[in-house]
Motif scaffolding. Sequence first.
Motif, mmCIF file in Angstrom:
data_model
loop_
_atom_site.group_PDB
_atom_site.id
_atom_site.type_symbol
_atom_site.label_atom_id
_atom_site.label_comp_id
_atom_site.label_asym_id
_atom_site.label_seq_id
_atom_site.Cartn_x
_atom_site.Cartn_y
_atom_site.Cartn_z
ATOM 1 N N HIS A 126 -69.671 -60.982 -4.021
ATOM 2 C CA HIS A 126 -68.698 -59.437 -4.028
ATOM 3 C C HIS A 126 -68.981 -58.729 -2.616
ATOM 4 N N ALA A 127 -70.125 -58.736 -2.056
ATOM 5 C CA ALA A 127 -70.466 -57.960 -0.978
ATOM 6 C C ALA A 127 -69.637 -58.556 0.368
ATOM 7 N N ALA A 128 -69.660 -59.904 0.171
ATOM 8 C CA ALA A 128 -68.935 -60.641 1.496
ATOM 9 C C ALA A 128 -67.560 -60.433 1.575
ATOM 10 N N TYR A 129 -66.812 -60.117 0.344
ATOM 11 C CA TYR A 129 -65.314 -60.321 0.321
ATOM 12 C C TYR A 129 -64.739 -59.116 1.029
ATOM 13 N N ILE A 130 -65.323 -57.828 0.989
ATOM 14 C CA ILE A 130 -64.732 -56.922 1.821
ATOM 15 C C ILE A 130 -64.577 -57.176 3.249
ATOM 16 N N ALA A 131 -65.245 -57.963 3.778
ATOM 17 C CA ALA A 131 -64.584 -58.298 5.012
ATOM 18 C C ALA A 131 -63.119 -59.085 4.980
ATOM 19 N N VAL A 132 -62.792 -59.890 4.138
ATOM 20 C CA VAL A 132 -61.878 -60.567 3.801
ATOM 21 C C VAL A 132 -60.748 -59.491 3.652
ATOM 22 N N LEU A 138 -63.025 -59.599 12.622
ATOM 23 C CA LEU A 138 -62.754 -58.210 12.492
ATOM 24 C C LEU A 138 -63.657 -57.553 13.636
ATOM 25 N N ALA A 139 -65.038 -58.189 13.969
ATOM 26 C CA ALA A 139 -65.794 -57.295 14.637
ATOM 27 C C ALA A 139 -65.311 -57.761 16.221
ATOM 28 N N GLU A 140 -64.967 -58.826 16.601
ATOM 29 C CA GLU A 140 -64.278 -59.136 18.122
ATOM 30 C C GLU A 140 -63.041 -58.066 18.198
ATOM 31 N N ARG A 141 -62.107 -57.971 17.108
ATOM 32 C CA ARG A 141 -61.043 -57.370 17.294
ATOM 33 C C ARG A 141 -61.287 -55.556 17.604
ATOM 34 N N LEU A 142 -62.451 -55.259 16.895
ATOM 35 C CA LEU A 142 -62.735 -54.015 16.942
ATOM 36 C C LEU A 142 -63.837 -53.764 18.022
ATOM 37 N N GLY A 143 -64.154 -54.654 18.786
ATOM 38 C CA GLY A 143 -65.010 -54.607 19.895
ATOM 39 C C GLY A 143 -66.640 -54.331 19.634
ATOM 40 N N ASP A 144 -66.933 -54.925 18.448
ATOM 41 C CA ASP A 144 -68.249 -54.737 18.226
ATOM 42 C C ASP A 144 -68.817 -56.308 17.586
ATOM 43 N N PRO A 145 -68.943 -57.192 18.620
ATOM 44 C CA PRO A 145 -69.052 -58.695 18.171
ATOM 45 C C PRO A 145 -70.730 -58.589 17.488
ATOM 46 N N GLN A 146 -70.467 -59.624 16.464
ATOM 47 C CA GLN A 146 -71.495 -59.852 15.368
ATOM 48 C C GLN A 146 -71.894 -61.347 15.660
ATOM 49 N N PRO A 147 -72.838 -61.749 16.539
ATOM 50 C CA PRO A 147 -72.924 -63.425 16.829
ATOM 51 C C PRO A 147 -73.740 -63.893 15.612
ATOM 52 N N ASP A 148 -74.596 -62.948 14.943
ATOM 53 C CA ASP A 148 -75.401 -63.514 13.915
ATOM 54 C C ASP A 148 -74.652 -63.810 12.737
#
Length: 353
Positions: free
Chosen positions: A96-102, A173-183
């Motif tokens: 449930h928590a992950a699907y917000i990113a989708v 989404l992180a890449e598009r918004l300029g806040d990369p999340q490599p983890d």
Amino acid sequence: MRRLPHVPGIITADQVLRTAESIAAIQDDEGGVPWPEGHIDAWNHIECLMALTVAGLREEARRGYDWLVRHQRPDGSWPMRIRDGRPAEAAGESNHAAYIAVGVWHDLLVTGDEDFARAMWPTVVRGLGFVMGLQTTRGEILWQRDAEGRPADYALLTGCSSIHQGLRCGALLAERLGDPQPDWELAADRLGHVVAHHPEAFADKSRFSMDWYYPVLGGAVRGVDAVRRFDLEWDTFVEPGLGARCVSDQPWVTGAESCELALALDAAGLPDRALTVFADMQHLRHEDGAYWTGWQFVNERHFPDEWSGYTAAAVVLAADALAHATPGSGIFRDAGGREARVTGECGCERARA
């Protein structure tokens, strides 16, 4: 003007709009989209918002996202079930928590509204933070934390497959918004590998068709492995002319599973099979555009005796994918955009040694 999806010979653009409107019709005053029983869970709610977005019902979709912001807890989770604005089951599920990113990535693809995506970004970060906190050393992600914050002691294949897509969408989404999340990328790599190669990591739910097709739908299994997976259980789960069963041991086809199977087939590069399954499930359509949840084909009765928003949502999303109508129509196809890297902690290297 945005082009509404239509699949020639199966569903028209007007029918897709009416189906989306059947979702809007059950949305409550606070923006939540409930199950027929009256409760709301974040995953199915988000799927309904994605369908509203596809159909251009933007105001209704945004009200739904506002609902998610209000009900997210500080740890990034949502209660498993919410009824009348209060938790009915307080545990928080990782998928449930992950699907917000989708959902947020899909909204950005379809609408191009980067301001909205930025406004939702803290909600996405908290949601995927909750998910990351449940990943094991091997790579699977435990399915929930209970009301006291204790993690579950097992993972679910369907849930982890959906989470894989969530992490991939979150990274994009992180890449598009300029806040990369490599983890998030690394977590998706590890999780995707376990989904594809370590069935022993998951509780046995193999009677459910979702455990059959979701590793493909979520992007962890593609190519010849996906085709082989479909062929292996096709006769177990697909009822010709009716759609996909929910479970292998009951004569019961369900609309949501049928449409998700069609999405998975499309993502695997099998559009003809996807179109057949999508066409076969149209017997569940009601004259007002809503969809019955399922059909018990021995008793020849609709079961349950209900129309469900999540079934209607799956229809809209499948129509969009098959028609390639909106810029978000490839969100399931694109979930398998890269091969997972093995970290050496999953057991593969030890097994080879």
